[in-house]
Design an enzyme around this catalytic site. Structure first.
Site, PDB file in Angstrom:
ATOM      1  N   ARG A 155     -94.918  85.064 -35.585  1.00 15.74           N
ATOM      2  CA  ARG A 155     -95.192  83.547 -35.764  1.00 15.74           C
ATOM      3  C   ARG A 155     -94.229  82.760 -34.810  1.00 15.74           C
ATOM      4  NH1 ARG A 155     -94.963  85.859 -40.924  1.00 15.74           N
ATOM      5  NH2 ARG A 155     -96.878  85.665 -42.264  1.00 15.74           N
ATOM      6  N   LYS A 179     -91.915  85.603 -43.649  1.00 18.76           N
ATOM      7  CA  LYS A 179     -91.845  84.840 -44.903  1.00 18.76           C
ATOM      8  C   LYS A 179     -91.127  85.445 -45.971  1.00 18.76           C
ATOM      9  CE  LYS A 179     -96.121  82.112 -43.828  1.00 18.76           C
ATOM     10  NZ  LYS A 179     -97.535  81.679 -44.311  1.00 18.76           N
ATOM     11  N   HIS A 248     -99.861  79.476 -32.675  1.00 26.38           N
ATOM     12  CA  HIS A 248    -100.362  80.671 -33.696  1.00 26.38           C
ATOM     13  C   HIS A 248    -101.885  81.422 -33.118  1.00 26.38           C
ATOM     14  CE1 HIS A 248     -99.635  81.676 -37.645  1.00 26.38           C
ATOM     15  NE2 HIS A 248    -101.030  81.782 -37.956  1.00 26.38           N
ATOM     16  N   ARG A 251    -101.039  84.687 -31.908  1.00 25.06           N
ATOM     17  CA  ARG A 251    -101.217  85.483 -33.167  1.00 25.06           C
ATOM     18  C   ARG A 251    -102.558  86.191 -33.541  1.00 25.06           C
ATOM     19  NH1 ARG A 251     -97.736  87.028 -37.468  1.00 25.06           N
ATOM     20  NH2 ARG A 251     -98.555  87.062 -39.553  1.00 25.06           N
ATOM     21  N   HIS A 274     -98.089  90.812 -43.003  1.00 26.25           N
ATOM     22  CA  HIS A 274     -99.014  90.251 -44.068  1.00 26.25           C
ATOM     23  C   HIS A 274     -98.654  91.072 -45.309  1.00 26.25           C
ATOM     24  CE1 HIS A 274    -102.408  88.525 -41.512  1.00 26.25           C
ATOM     25  NE2 HIS A 274    -101.344  87.657 -41.553  1.00 26.25           N
ATOM     26  N   TYR A 283    -109.570  88.704 -40.016  1.00 28.10           N
ATOM     27  CA  TYR A 283    -109.930  89.298 -38.493  1.00 28.10           C
ATOM     28  C   TYR A 283    -111.206  90.021 -38.225  1.00 28.10           C
ATOM     29  CZ  TYR A 283    -105.374  87.247 -37.678  1.00 28.10           C
ATOM     30  OH  TYR A 283    -104.423  86.196 -37.752  1.00 28.10           O
TER      31      TYR A 283
END
Length: 306
Positions: A155, A179, A248, A251, A274, A283
């Site tokens: 990111r 995150k 982004h 990514r 993730h 995806y």
């Protein structure tokens, strides 16, 4: 400060100091819960009924897109789960309502690989043709940024927060803090990318040490995500690329390209950081376009002459 506001502040403190949520998530929670207070106009937890929640949820659906409404509902639901966990409420009103709605699938936007190659060529050409050392250094840094975004799928926030010690070019690995401060280490498999990172590291050593970040400007300050966005816009204009490219999208392109190359989706999940495979599965919808191309060109039915 009324009772509800006090409980919300306690919950936010819990999220910050015990759950260790990142600042952006905390900011979103604070905004969403403050909005809940204002819209419901309730001061006591005991006064919040299932009907009040249903009315609030209905208002969110009228005002916001499904994804935003879902996030705001989740923030309030998490608050009540916390209050229930701490025995601060007699009953959780969410237990009496069923919240479910269909969220439209928005496919991630990717960049054609030829366009990425064209963009990188423009940056390297700018470096070669630079008339001053200042411009030459900037082009070197810009090439390193784009190469790293595409090589790792990180990111933009993760790239801008990289520290010098997070980048270990001797073993070709990058330590990424995602995150919720979750760590993951990703390898850089391309020697050309390693080479440009080594060059950048050597040339920008003083600036990196000055700000404590891996990517810096020539004044010794850390780069912001807005600076990177402006840089990408500059080179897309130079390269006469009509497509609007965001950080982004590198990514998304990283993930989709690996999926189309038959890489197991669980490896991709790990590389993207993730928490759930459900997030990565978006995806697979993009890969369907590749599937169509393969079946159009390769399926033996095309050779039938009836």
């Amino acid at each position: 400060m009324n009772e509800l506001q006090s409980y919300i502040q306690n919950y936010l403190d819990f999220c910050q100091y015990q759950k260790r949520l990142d600042s952006k998530t905390l900011k979103a929670y604070r905004i969403d819960l403050s909005q809940f207070c204002t819209k419901t106009n309730v001061s006591s937890i005991a006064d919040i009924t299932s009907q009040i929640l249903e009315d609030y949820i209905a208002s969110l659906h009228q005002e916001y897109k499904p994804k935003t409404a879902k996030r705001k509902i989740a923030a309030v639901k998490a608050l009540f789960s916390y209050l229930e966990y701490k025995d601060l409420t007699g009953s959780n009103p969410f237990n009496k309502i069923h919240v479910k709605f269909r969220e439209p699938v928005i496919l991630p936007k990717t960049i054609p690989l030829q366009t990425i190659e064209h963009l990188l060529s423009a940056i390297y050409q700018q470096r070669t043709e630079a008339k001053t050392n200042y411009r030459k250094k900037n082009a070197l840094r810009d090439a390193a940024i784009i190469e790293l975004l595409f090589a790792t799928g990180m990111r933009i926030s993760e790239l801008c927060s990289l520290k010098p010690d997070d980048v270990n070019l001797s073993d070709k690995s990058i330590l990424i803090y995602g995150k919720g401060s979750k760590e993951r280490r990703i390898q850089v498999g391309n020697s050309d990318v390693i080479h440009i990172l080594e060059e950048y590291q050597s040339v920008f050593h003083a600036e990196m040490q000055s700000c404590g970040h891996f990517f810096a400007n020539q004044s010794g300050h850390a780069l912001t995500d807005q600076t990177v966005r402006r840089m990408i816009n500059k080179y897309t204009a130079i390269a006469a690329i009509q497509m609007h490219i965001t950080p982004h999208m590198f990514r998304h392109t990283f993930a989709t390209s690996l999926l189309e190359a038959d890489v197991d989706i669980r490896y991709i999940q790990e590389m993207l950081g993730h928490s759930s495979i459900n997030i990565t599965e978006i995806y697979t919808h993009v890969a369907a376009a590749k599937q169509r191309d393969i079946l159009t060109a390769k399926h033996p039915r095309k050779d039938f002459h009836l």
